[in-house]
Design a protein around this motif. Structure first.
Motif, PDB file in Angstrom:
ATOM      1  N   MET A   1      -7.501  -7.749  -8.726  1.00 49.11           N
ATOM      2  CA  MET A   1      -8.552  -6.754  -8.498  1.00 49.11           C
ATOM      3  C   MET A   1      -8.305  -6.008  -7.193  1.00 49.11           C
ATOM      4  O   MET A   1      -8.475  -4.786  -7.127  1.00 49.11           O
ATOM      5  CB  MET A   1      -9.936  -7.412  -8.461  1.00 49.11           C
ATOM      6  CG  MET A   1     -10.434  -7.831  -9.820  1.00 49.11           C
ATOM      7  SD  MET A   1     -12.157  -8.391  -9.849  1.00 49.11           S
ATOM      8  CE  MET A   1     -12.225  -9.627  -8.588  1.00 49.11           C
ATOM      9  N   LEU A   2      -7.899  -6.717  -6.152  1.00 46.83           N
ATOM     10  CA  LEU A   2      -7.641  -6.069  -4.871  1.00 46.83           C
ATOM     11  C   LEU A   2      -6.482  -5.091  -4.969  1.00 46.83           C
ATOM     12  O   LEU A   2      -6.540  -4.000  -4.402  1.00 46.83           O
ATOM     13  CB  LEU A   2      -7.365  -7.115  -3.785  1.00 46.83           C
ATOM     14  CG  LEU A   2      -8.566  -7.922  -3.334  1.00 46.83           C
ATOM     15  CD1 LEU A   2      -8.137  -9.012  -2.352  1.00 46.83           C
ATOM     16  CD2 LEU A   2      -9.624  -7.048  -2.701  1.00 46.83           C
ATOM     17  N   SER A   3      -5.434  -5.454  -5.718  1.00 43.70           N
ATOM     18  CA  SER A   3      -4.304  -4.523  -5.843  1.00 43.70           C
ATOM     19  C   SER A   3      -4.721  -3.297  -6.652  1.00 43.70           C
ATOM     20  O   SER A   3      -4.308  -2.184  -6.351  1.00 43.70           O
ATOM     21  CB  SER A   3      -3.088  -5.204  -6.462  1.00 43.70           C
ATOM     22  OG  SER A   3      -3.259  -5.405  -7.838  1.00 43.70           O
ATOM     23  N   GLU A   4      -5.548  -3.480  -7.686  1.00 44.28           N
ATOM     24  CA  GLU A   4      -6.038  -2.342  -8.460  1.00 44.28           C
ATOM     25  C   GLU A   4      -6.922  -1.462  -7.595  1.00 44.28           C
ATOM     26  O   GLU A   4      -6.849  -0.235  -7.655  1.00 44.28           O
ATOM     27  CB  GLU A   4      -6.806  -2.825  -9.686  1.00 44.28           C
ATOM     28  CG  GLU A   4      -5.915  -3.436 -10.750  1.00 44.28           C
ATOM     29  CD  GLU A   4      -6.693  -4.166 -11.836  1.00 44.28           C
ATOM     30  OE1 GLU A   4      -7.946  -4.103 -11.825  1.00 44.28           O
ATOM     31  OE2 GLU A   4      -6.053  -4.812 -12.681  1.00 44.28           O
ATOM     32  N   HIS A   5      -7.752  -2.089  -6.764  1.00 39.46           N
ATOM     33  CA  HIS A   5      -8.633  -1.320  -5.882  1.00 39.46           C
ATOM     34  C   HIS A   5      -7.821  -0.570  -4.828  1.00 39.46           C
ATOM     35  O   HIS A   5      -8.209   0.514  -4.404  1.00 39.46           O
ATOM     36  CB  HIS A   5      -9.650  -2.232  -5.209  1.00 39.46           C
ATOM     37  CG  HIS A   5     -10.754  -2.690  -6.107  1.00 39.46           C
ATOM     38  ND1 HIS A   5     -10.781  -2.444  -7.463  1.00 39.46           N
ATOM     39  CD2 HIS A   5     -11.879  -3.385  -5.851  1.00 39.46           C
ATOM     40  CE1 HIS A   5     -11.861  -2.955  -7.989  1.00 39.46           C
ATOM     41  NE2 HIS A   5     -12.547  -3.550  -7.048  1.00 39.46           N
ATOM     42  N   THR A   6      -6.693  -1.128  -4.426  1.00 38.83           N
ATOM     43  CA  THR A   6      -5.842  -0.455  -3.452  1.00 38.83           C
ATOM     44  C   THR A   6      -5.328   0.852  -4.035  1.00 38.83           C
ATOM     45  O   THR A   6      -5.333   1.878  -3.360  1.00 38.83           O
ATOM     46  CB  THR A   6      -4.663  -1.363  -3.047  1.00 38.83           C
ATOM     47  OG1 THR A   6      -5.195  -2.564  -2.485  1.00 38.83           O
ATOM     48  CG2 THR A   6      -3.759  -0.697  -2.049  1.00 38.83           C
TER      49      THR A   6
ATOM     50  N   THR B   1      -8.903 -17.908 -10.632  1.00 39.00           N
ATOM     51  CA  THR B   1      -9.850 -17.018  -9.947  1.00 39.00           C
ATOM     52  C   THR B   1      -9.174 -16.335  -8.771  1.00 39.00           C
ATOM     53  O   THR B   1      -9.331 -15.122  -8.581  1.00 39.00           O
ATOM     54  CB  THR B   1     -11.090 -17.806  -9.482  1.00 39.00           C
ATOM     55  OG1 THR B   1     -11.708 -18.403 -10.627  1.00 39.00           O
ATOM     56  CG2 THR B   1     -12.093 -16.898  -8.792  1.00 39.00           C
ATOM     57  N   PHE B   2      -8.426 -17.089  -7.957  1.00 46.48           N
ATOM     58  CA  PHE B   2      -7.688 -16.486  -6.845  1.00 46.48           C
ATOM     59  C   PHE B   2      -6.744 -15.397  -7.371  1.00 46.48           C
ATOM     60  O   PHE B   2      -6.642 -14.321  -6.790  1.00 46.48           O
ATOM     61  CB  PHE B   2      -6.856 -17.545  -6.100  1.00 46.48           C
ATOM     62  CG  PHE B   2      -7.561 -18.190  -4.935  1.00 46.48           C
ATOM     63  CD1 PHE B   2      -7.807 -17.485  -3.764  1.00 46.48           C
ATOM     64  CD2 PHE B   2      -7.948 -19.519  -4.995  1.00 46.48           C
ATOM     65  CE1 PHE B   2      -8.435 -18.083  -2.685  1.00 46.48           C
ATOM     66  CE2 PHE B   2      -8.576 -20.133  -3.920  1.00 46.48           C
ATOM     67  CZ  PHE B   2      -8.818 -19.410  -2.762  1.00 46.48           C
ATOM     68  N   THR B   3      -6.078 -15.662  -8.475  1.00 48.96           N
ATOM     69  CA  THR B   3      -5.152 -14.699  -9.057  1.00 48.96           C
ATOM     70  C   THR B   3      -5.894 -13.435  -9.499  1.00 48.96           C
ATOM     71  O   THR B   3      -5.442 -12.318  -9.240  1.00 48.96           O
ATOM     72  CB  THR B   3      -4.402 -15.322 -10.261  1.00 48.96           C
ATOM     73  OG1 THR B   3      -3.731 -16.496  -9.805  1.00 48.96           O
ATOM     74  CG2 THR B   3      -3.398 -14.358 -10.855  1.00 48.96           C
TER      75      THR B   3
END
Length: 179
Positions: free
Chosen positions: A123-128, A116-118
Protein backbone atom coordinates in the motif's frame (compact mmCIF):
# COMPACT_ATOMS: atom_id res chain seq x y z
CA UNK A 1 -7.54 -31.50 13.56
CA UNK A 2 -5.89 -28.11 14.07
CA UNK A 3 -7.96 -25.10 14.95
CA UNK A 4 -7.18 -22.11 12.71
CA UNK A 5 -6.36 -18.97 14.67
CA UNK A 6 -7.63 -15.79 13.08
CA UNK A 7 -6.36 -12.37 14.10
CA UNK A 8 -7.98 -9.65 12.05
CA UNK A 9 -5.81 -7.51 9.83
CA UNK A 10 -7.26 -4.44 11.54
CA UNK A 11 -6.16 -5.76 14.94
CA UNK A 12 -2.64 -6.34 13.64
CA UNK A 13 -2.46 -2.93 11.93
CA UNK A 14 -3.60 -1.24 15.15
CA UNK A 15 -0.68 -2.90 16.97
CA UNK A 16 2.01 -1.70 14.56
CA UNK A 17 3.79 1.46 15.69
CA UNK A 18 6.50 3.65 14.20
CA UNK A 19 9.46 3.86 16.57
CA UNK A 20 12.99 4.96 15.56
CA UNK A 21 11.79 5.02 11.97
CA UNK A 22 10.82 1.32 12.03
CA UNK A 23 7.40 -0.29 11.94
CA UNK A 24 7.39 -2.39 15.10
CA UNK A 25 5.14 -4.43 17.36
CA UNK A 26 5.34 -4.57 21.17
CA UNK A 27 6.20 -7.73 23.03
CA UNK A 28 2.96 -7.65 25.04
CA UNK A 29 0.79 -7.29 21.92
CA UNK A 30 2.57 -10.17 20.21
CA UNK A 31 2.33 -12.32 23.36
CA UNK A 32 -1.42 -11.69 23.51
CA UNK A 33 -1.84 -12.67 19.85
CA UNK A 34 0.26 -15.81 20.35
CA UNK A 35 -1.72 -16.72 23.47
CA UNK A 36 1.27 -16.63 25.84
CA UNK A 37 2.28 -14.36 28.71
CA UNK A 38 4.68 -11.53 27.92
CA UNK A 39 7.24 -12.93 30.37
CA UNK A 40 7.14 -16.32 28.57
CA UNK A 41 7.78 -14.58 25.24
CA UNK A 42 10.67 -12.56 26.71
CA UNK A 43 12.17 -15.67 28.34
CA UNK A 44 12.15 -17.43 24.98
CA UNK A 45 13.93 -14.41 23.48
CA UNK A 46 16.58 -14.41 26.22
CA UNK A 47 17.27 -18.09 25.56
CA UNK A 48 17.75 -17.25 21.85
CA UNK A 49 19.44 -13.82 21.98
CA UNK A 50 21.60 -14.51 18.91
CA UNK A 51 18.47 -14.73 16.77
CA UNK A 52 17.48 -11.15 17.61
CA UNK A 53 20.05 -8.57 16.47
CA UNK A 54 19.30 -4.87 16.94
CA UNK A 55 17.55 -4.60 13.54
CA UNK A 56 15.15 -7.41 14.57
CA UNK A 57 14.38 -6.33 18.12
CA UNK A 58 15.26 -3.52 20.53
CA UNK A 59 14.02 -2.19 23.83
CA UNK A 60 12.25 1.16 23.92
CA UNK A 61 13.94 3.84 25.97
CA UNK A 62 11.99 5.38 28.86
CA UNK A 63 11.57 8.55 26.78
CA UNK A 64 10.24 6.57 23.78
CA UNK A 65 7.84 4.75 26.09
CA UNK A 66 6.60 8.03 27.52
CA UNK A 67 6.12 9.51 24.02
CA UNK A 68 4.40 6.34 22.85
CA UNK A 69 1.99 6.38 25.79
CA UNK A 70 1.09 10.04 25.24
CA UNK A 71 0.61 9.59 21.48
CA UNK A 72 -1.58 6.53 21.91
CA UNK A 73 -3.65 7.84 24.85
CA UNK A 74 -3.37 4.66 26.86
CA UNK A 75 -5.82 4.05 29.68
CA UNK A 76 -4.57 3.12 33.17
CA UNK A 77 -5.77 -0.46 32.66
CA UNK A 78 -3.69 -0.77 29.48
CA UNK A 79 -0.61 0.74 31.20
CA UNK A 80 -0.48 -2.27 33.51
CA UNK A 81 2.65 -4.25 32.82
CA UNK A 82 4.44 -1.31 31.24
CA UNK A 83 6.52 -0.39 34.26
CA UNK A 84 9.63 -0.94 32.17
CA UNK A 85 10.12 -0.16 28.49
CA UNK A 86 8.95 -3.08 26.35
CA UNK A 87 10.86 -4.97 23.70
CA UNK A 88 9.72 -4.12 20.21
CA UNK A 89 10.08 -6.25 17.10
CA UNK A 90 10.58 -5.23 13.48
CA UNK A 91 9.04 -7.32 10.72
CA UNK A 92 12.13 -9.54 10.66
CA UNK A 93 11.98 -9.95 14.44
CA UNK A 94 8.34 -10.99 14.26
CA UNK A 95 9.27 -13.57 11.63
CA UNK A 96 12.04 -14.89 13.87
CA UNK A 97 9.61 -15.23 16.80
CA UNK A 98 7.80 -18.13 15.14
CA UNK A 99 10.98 -20.21 15.29
CA UNK A 100 11.50 -19.35 18.96
CA UNK A 101 7.88 -19.91 20.01
CA UNK A 102 7.51 -23.30 18.42
CA UNK A 103 3.73 -23.67 18.60
CA UNK A 104 1.00 -23.99 15.98
CA UNK A 105 -0.63 -20.78 17.26
CA UNK A 106 2.63 -18.83 16.96
CA UNK A 107 3.15 -20.07 13.42
CA UNK A 108 -0.41 -19.28 12.27
CA UNK A 109 -0.49 -15.84 13.88
CA UNK A 110 2.97 -15.10 12.56
CA UNK A 111 1.90 -15.86 9.00
CA UNK A 112 -1.02 -13.44 9.38
CA UNK A 113 1.25 -10.72 10.80
CA UNK A 114 3.85 -11.11 8.03
CA UNK A 115 1.09 -10.96 5.40
CA UNK A 116 -0.19 -7.76 7.00
CA UNK A 117 3.30 -6.20 6.99
CA UNK A 118 3.60 -7.15 3.32
CA UNK A 119 0.21 -5.55 2.48
CA UNK A 120 1.21 -2.38 4.31
CA UNK A 121 4.45 -2.23 2.31
CA UNK A 122 2.49 -2.71 -0.94
CA UNK A 123 0.00 0.00 0.00
CA UNK A 124 2.82 2.41 0.83
CA UNK A 125 4.54 1.79 -2.51
CA UNK A 126 1.23 2.31 -4.35
CA UNK A 127 0.64 5.51 -2.38
CA UNK A 128 4.15 6.67 -3.28
CA UNK A 129 3.29 6.44 -6.98
CA UNK A 130 0.05 8.37 -6.41
CA UNK A 131 1.90 10.98 -4.34
CA UNK A 132 4.42 11.49 -7.15
CA UNK A 133 1.60 12.00 -9.66
CA UNK A 134 -0.06 14.52 -7.32
CA UNK A 135 3.28 16.36 -6.99
CA UNK A 136 3.52 16.60 -10.80
CA UNK A 137 0.01 18.05 -10.96
CA UNK A 138 0.84 20.53 -8.18
CA UNK A 139 3.91 21.72 -10.08
CA UNK A 140 1.83 22.28 -13.20
CA UNK A 141 -0.77 24.17 -11.21
CA UNK A 142 1.95 26.29 -9.53
CA UNK A 143 3.32 27.20 -12.96
CA UNK A 144 -0.16 28.08 -14.16
CA UNK A 145 -0.70 30.20 -11.04
CA UNK A 146 2.54 32.08 -11.74
CA UNK A 147 1.53 32.64 -15.36
CA UNK A 148 -1.89 33.91 -14.26
CA UNK A 149 -0.21 36.30 -11.81
CA UNK A 150 1.88 37.76 -14.63
CA UNK A 151 -1.23 38.20 -16.79
CA UNK A 152 -3.07 39.95 -13.96
CA UNK A 153 -0.06 42.21 -13.31
CA UNK A 154 -0.10 43.30 -16.95
CA UNK A 155 -3.84 43.90 -16.80
CA UNK A 156 -3.43 45.98 -13.62
CA UNK A 157 -0.70 48.05 -15.31
CA UNK A 158 -2.95 48.65 -18.32
CA UNK A 159 -5.85 49.69 -16.07
CA UNK A 160 -3.59 52.10 -14.18
CA UNK A 161 -2.45 53.66 -17.46
CA UNK A 162 -6.06 53.99 -18.59
CA UNK A 163 -7.05 55.78 -15.38
CA UNK A 164 -4.20 58.30 -15.59
CA UNK A 165 -5.09 61.66 -17.14
CA UNK A 166 -4.02 61.86 -20.72
CA UNK A 167 -1.68 64.71 -21.59
CA UNK A 168 -3.06 67.37 -23.90
CA UNK A 169 -2.14 66.61 -27.41
CA UNK A 170 -1.46 69.19 -30.06
CA UNK A 171 -3.91 68.89 -32.91
CA UNK A 172 -2.55 68.09 -36.24
CA UNK A 173 -4.04 68.56 -39.65
CA UNK A 174 -5.88 71.48 -41.24
CA UNK A 175 -7.15 74.30 -39.16
CA UNK A 176 -10.36 75.81 -40.21
CA UNK A 177 -10.78 79.47 -39.34
CA UNK A 178 -14.24 80.33 -38.47
CA UNK A 179 -15.32 83.43 -40.38
Amino acid sequence: MSKTIVVSEETIINKIYLIRGHKVMLDRDLAAMYGVETRVLNQAIKRNEKRFPADFMFQMTSEELSNWKSQNVISNKEKMGLRKPPNVFTEQGVAMLSSVLNSETAIEVNIQIIRTFTRIRQMLSEHTEIRLEVEKIKKKLDNQDKNMEVVFQYLDELLEKKDQPKPERKSIGYKINPR
